[in-house]
Design a protein around this motif. Structure first.
Motif, PDB file in Angstrom:
ATOM      1  N   UNK A  67       0.840  -1.203   0.000  1.00 26.48           N
ATOM      2  CA  UNK A  67       0.000   0.000   0.000  1.00 26.48           C
ATOM      3  C   UNK A  67       0.877   1.256   0.000  1.00 26.48           C
ATOM      4  N   UNK A  68       1.900   1.248   0.867  1.00 26.37           N
ATOM      5  CA  UNK A  68       2.799   2.402   0.947  1.00 26.37           C
ATOM      6  C   UNK A  68       3.429   2.667  -0.411  1.00 26.37           C
ATOM      7  N   UNK A  69       4.006   1.628  -0.983  1.00 28.84           N
ATOM      8  CA  UNK A  69       4.772   1.824  -2.216  1.00 28.84           C
ATOM      9  C   UNK A  69       3.904   2.386  -3.331  1.00 28.84           C
ATOM     10  N   UNK A  70       2.702   1.790  -3.487  1.00 34.79           N
ATOM     11  CA  UNK A  70       1.898   2.209  -4.630  1.00 34.79           C
ATOM     12  C   UNK A  70       1.072   3.462  -4.350  1.00 34.79           C
ATOM     13  N   UNK A  79      12.482   2.598 -14.256  1.00 37.75           N
ATOM     14  CA  UNK A  79      12.370   1.133 -14.177  1.00 37.75           C
ATOM     15  C   UNK A  79      10.897   0.784 -13.932  1.00 37.75           C
ATOM     16  N   UNK A  80      10.494  -0.457 -14.288  1.00 39.23           N
ATOM     17  CA  UNK A  80       9.108  -0.840 -14.029  1.00 39.23           C
ATOM     18  C   UNK A  80       8.786  -0.826 -12.529  1.00 39.23           C
ATOM     19  N   UNK A  81       7.554  -0.429 -12.204  1.00 38.51           N
ATOM     20  CA  UNK A  81       7.175  -0.235 -10.805  1.00 38.51           C
ATOM     21  C   UNK A  81       7.334  -1.501  -9.972  1.00 38.51           C
ATOM     22  N   UNK A 126       9.947  -4.605  -5.669  1.00 39.89           N
ATOM     23  CA  UNK A 126      10.615  -5.805  -5.157  1.00 39.89           C
ATOM     24  C   UNK A 126      12.015  -5.478  -4.664  1.00 39.89           C
ATOM     25  N   UNK A 127      12.725  -4.612  -5.395  1.00 35.58           N
ATOM     26  CA  UNK A 127      14.085  -4.319  -4.947  1.00 35.58           C
ATOM     27  C   UNK A 127      14.053  -3.478  -3.670  1.00 35.58           C
TER      28      UNK A 127
END
Lengths: 321, 534
Positions: free
Chosen positions: A29-32, A66-68, A73-74
């Motif tokens: 949730x945070x990331x997106x 870079x792709x989201x 993941x990184x």
């Protein structure tokens, strides 16, 4: 390990698992959700120079093209190993947040060490002397301090102790160059403010938890057996009220880590809350994410501990038939 | 208040208000300007200035992102502590807005203002003892150039095609296009001089400059402390033994810090606190007219604002005095729909002064057959402080002229990305620019990146090109005057107010005339001010 602790063990393990699962979901949730913030770091920082080329160069530099999913993941992999990446300003996030987090934890720890025992003692006293002067006085004053927004409490404290009495400095801006005494002296007012905010909450909940237990039949039984009232409260009611008390304490401790933003701003205390505001203003996404993750971990962690305490203190689980 | 909100630019510049270029003030393309040492603005200040003591300055916008790397500076805290105390530029903006040499002693441009030769001061040392040479100056400018530059000074250095050194004390800069204002642009606060590295680049990491103060400690977003540089190249400066810049973002906390003696000066005083401070005999409020102006911008390329009658009617339908009195509590000056500030060197009167005249506005619209005018005005609190209240008052003023203004309160967050430059009628906060040329190139020529008023005027663009490299100063002033008149008559800007930098300080701080181009006495408060109680 005897048979009787198995239900406890399996419950504790499953709670811990659930805690990690919640943290994982929160991290998603945070990331997106951070990516939904309007505006971008490049335009916030470049300002007048935000030509398309400069923005592209900046985003390239920050690895934003870079792709989201890959970035997520990184980031998650890094976070799991204690590496929160680089802030957009080019310093490791840990370097940015480390000192701030230390300040916040120091403030929270001092406040908690004072507040938790004090709140539980006062709550127990309120329950023991229910309806007497002490109870009425504490109930009224805690209700008053809960009803006032915390920034207002902070300003009142500042006005009385810093501006009028001039006992303490109005700014808690501690710096590395100050010694311990000076730092603590500057922290008195924020600690006092936080105490007023969380004490009230914890006292009221402790009192309520004990009183709800006091209404149960076995307390009645203890009284009928002629136990003194103080002993009834401490020996029979309190142990069974530990669960709810632990949850409210956990909630307040988590608040001390993540919710003290207002107090930090008013007293200019360089904590992690101010760091997060700063990062949001600049759209420094790695720092925002790290702060949010730290706050989430604090909430989940404290609640997990509270859960485990209430499981362990549950007589039905402790003495299974 | 940060410089990077999306519209804030580098410094602007101010000068005596007379139109004739003063000999030292404005630059003739071929004039040779030699400047000896810099003196405080008014004679006698020097005698009064005492040595010693500490200046503690409460800032509003320090950030944990602040760093020593000059390309990244975008807060007043970096500006005042690093550009103004730690470092020097080649040139310096004096309090009266004129330009003086700093690390450069003099400069000369060629006939078409494309090639500039700077003669540098000799005997200047960096704080670690390294001698300052032309190569340091060259690398300090090159640092902001290059393919992937993300420097805040990009717009300035992109005009430069070649920088060459000629011996230890000469720097020759060739521009891709003539620019008679070029030396002024070198006052941009990012263009501070740092020591060059062997093999190119600059060493900003050591925190070593040539300025009046040496860096003692720097905690980003919290505080910067600097101590006196005994070898400073300006005789008799600085006065303080040390300066501290402390970040206090909350305006109430900032005021309390001043009241309790934690700091000596605070910036960005809340207008509601001005009377409180003025009542206190130990404190004073200090205002410096600035380039900053708050506007409602109409997009001249979009209906109904593409009709000049509509633009003029709206300019007549706003009571600026009323807004300044009620929203800004008197802390502001009425504009005249000319974005060039009166303190700028080439500012021109643009008669007539727009005044509130609802009847005239109604008549204009009637003539144009636009009696039923309804417009949407997009505002938010982040557009400028008080924007919503100002818009609501504007709605009431305009109603008397029969104009319906629908005030749309947009989200604070993302205002500069989603509303500004996108909605046809919006509120904007402009920090001005060093020179009219740069101001117009940023926001008013047809192809300008921030053309919030959608202004496309062929005559204006032509004049802009002509005036840029014009070496005849009288002709140049006339060209800029005509451009300003075009904006006043035909542009889409409604200047709600010009505002001042507003400081509060204890009576123990002494200063001369203060510059208003940049906050904190053009960033140079540390070297120019003094304590009266030491």
């Amino acid at each position: 390990m005897n048979k009787s602790s198995h239900p406890i063990l399996s419950m504790v393990v499953s709670r811990i698992g659930l805690g990690f699962l919640s943290l994982l979901i929160v991290s998603l949730v945070i990331f997106f959700s951070v990516s939904l913030l309007p505006g971008s770091y490049a335009s916030a920082i470049l300002g007048q120079n935000a030509t398309p080329e400069a923005v592209a160069a900046m985003e390239d530099k920050l690895g934003l093209n870079q792709p989201a999913l890959w970035r997520y993941l990184s980031w998650l992999g890094g976070a799991a190993t204690g590496d929160l990446g680089m802030s957009f300003a080019g310093r490791p996030v840990l370097d940015v947040l480390g000192p701030r987090l230390r300040n916040t934890v120091t403030l929270a720890a001092i406040t908690a060490v004072i507040a938790v025992p004090l709140a539980i003692t006062l709550g127990v006293l309120c329950a023991r002397f229910r309806g007497r002067f002490l109870d009425r006085f504490l109930s009224t004053s805690t209700l008053a301090s809960i009803s006032v927004p915390e920034f207002f409490v902070a300003y009142i404290v500042m006005m009385v102790f810093a501006v009028k009495l001039q006992w303490f400095p109005s700014m808690a801006g501690i710096r590395n160059s100050m010694d311990w005494g000076e730092q603590f002296y500057r922290m008195v007012l924020p600690i006092l403010t936080l105490l007023m905010v969380i004490l009230a909450h914890m006292v009221r909940n402790t009192r309520a938890a004990i009183l709800s237990v006091m209404a149960s039949p076995y307390v009645e039984m203890a009284r009928l057996k002629g136990e003194p009232e103080g002993r009834v409260v401490l020996r029979h009611a309190l142990p069974n009220a530990i669960g709810p008390i632990a949850s409210v304490v956990a909630l307040n401790l988590a608040y001390l880590i993540s919710g003290v933003v207002v107090v930090e701003v008013v007293f200019v205390y360089p904590g992690v809350g101010q760091a997060m505001i700063d990062a949001v203003r600049n759209r420094d996404v790695p720092v925002i994410q790290a702060c949010a993750l730290i706050f989430a971990a604090a909430y989940i962690g404290f609640n997990l501990i509270a859960d485990i305490i209430s499981i362990i203190s549950n007589p039905r689980l402790l003495h299974p038939r | 208040m940060r410089y990077s909100k999306g519209l804030l630019g580098g410094p602007g510049l101010s000068s005596p208000r007379n139109m004739a270029p003063s000999r030292r003030g404005f630059l003739g393309g071929t004039a040779m300007i030699a400047v000896s040492l810099v003196m405080p603005a008014f004679a006698g200040a020097q005698e009064a200035a005492k040595k010693g003591g500490v200046l503690r300055y409460g800032m509003n916008d320090g950030s944990q992102q602040d760093a020593l790397e000059p390309g990244s500076w975008n807060t007043v805290m970096c500006g005042a502590a690093f550009n103004g105390a730690l470092c020097n530029n080649l040139v310096e903006l004096l309090p009266d807005g004129s330009l003086a040499g700093d690390l450069a002693e003099s400069w000369q441009g060629n006939a078409d203002s494309t090639r500039w030769t700077f003669t540098l001061r000799t005997g200047v040392k960096f704080h670690d003892g390294r001698a300052f040479t032309a190569e340091d100056a060259r690398q300090s400018l090159l640092h902001h150039m290059g393919e992937n530059s993300t420097s805040g000074a990009l717009a300035i250095v992109s005009q430069i095609s070649v920088i060459e050194t000629d011996g230890e004390d000469r720097l020759v800069i060739t521009l891709s296009q003539g620019n008679a204002d070029f030396p002024y642009l070198l006052s941009d606060y990012h263009l501070s001089i740092f020591p060059a590295r062997e093999g190119g680049g600059i060493d900003w990491e050591s925190g070593v400059g040539t300025g009046a103060f040496r860096l003692e400690s720097f905690e980003p977003g919290i505080a910067v402390r600097l101590v006196r540089n005994p070898d400073y190249h300006k005789p008799g400066l600085p006065h303080f033994d040390a300066v501290e810049f402390v970040n206090i973002a909350d305006s109430t906390a900032r005021l309390n810090a001043l009241l309790t003696g934690e700091v000596d000066v605070i910036e960005d005083v809340d207008i509601r606190n001005v009377t409180l401070i003025e009542r206190n005999p130990a404190l004073k409020v200090h205002r410096t007219p600035s380039l900053r102006h708050l506007t409602f911008d109409m997009n001249c390329s979009v209906a109904p604002f593409d009709n000049p009658a509509v633009r003029n009617a709206l300019k007549l339908a706003i009571d600026r005095e009323d807004i300044i009195a009620k929203v800004f509590l008197g802390e502001g000056e009425v504009g005249n729909d000319n974005p060039v500030a009166p303190i700028m060197p080439l500012w021109a009167e643009t008669p007539p002064q727009y005044v509130y005249d609802p009847e005239a506005a109604r008549a204009l619209l009637k003539e144009a057959g636009m009696e039923e005018l309804k417009v949407d005005l997009s505002v938010s609190d982040s557009a400028f402080p008080g924007a919503i209240e100002a818009a609501v008052l504007f709605r009431e003023h305009a109603a008397k002229a029969g104009i319906v203004i629908n005030v749309i309160q947009e989200a604070d967050d993302g205002y500069w990305d989603n509303v500004w430059l996108k909605k046809p009628f919006n509120a904007s906060d402009w920090y001005g620019r060093v020179t009219p040329d740069w101001l117009f190139a940023t926001s008013y020529t047809s192809d300008s990146p921030w053309n919030n008023t959608g202004f496309k005027n062929a005559r204006f663009d032509e004049l802009h090109q002509q005036a840029r490299a014009e070496s005849d100063q009288v002709k140049r002033a006339a060209e800029y005057a005509e451009m300003q008149q075009i904006l006043h008559d035909d542009g889409g800007v409604i200047t709600v107010a010009f505002v001042s930098w507003r400081l509060a300080m204890t009576q123990n701080i002494g200063h001369g005339e203060t510059g208003g181009i940049l906050p904190a006495d053009n960033h140079r408060c540390a070297e120019r001010w003094w304590r009266t109680d030491v």
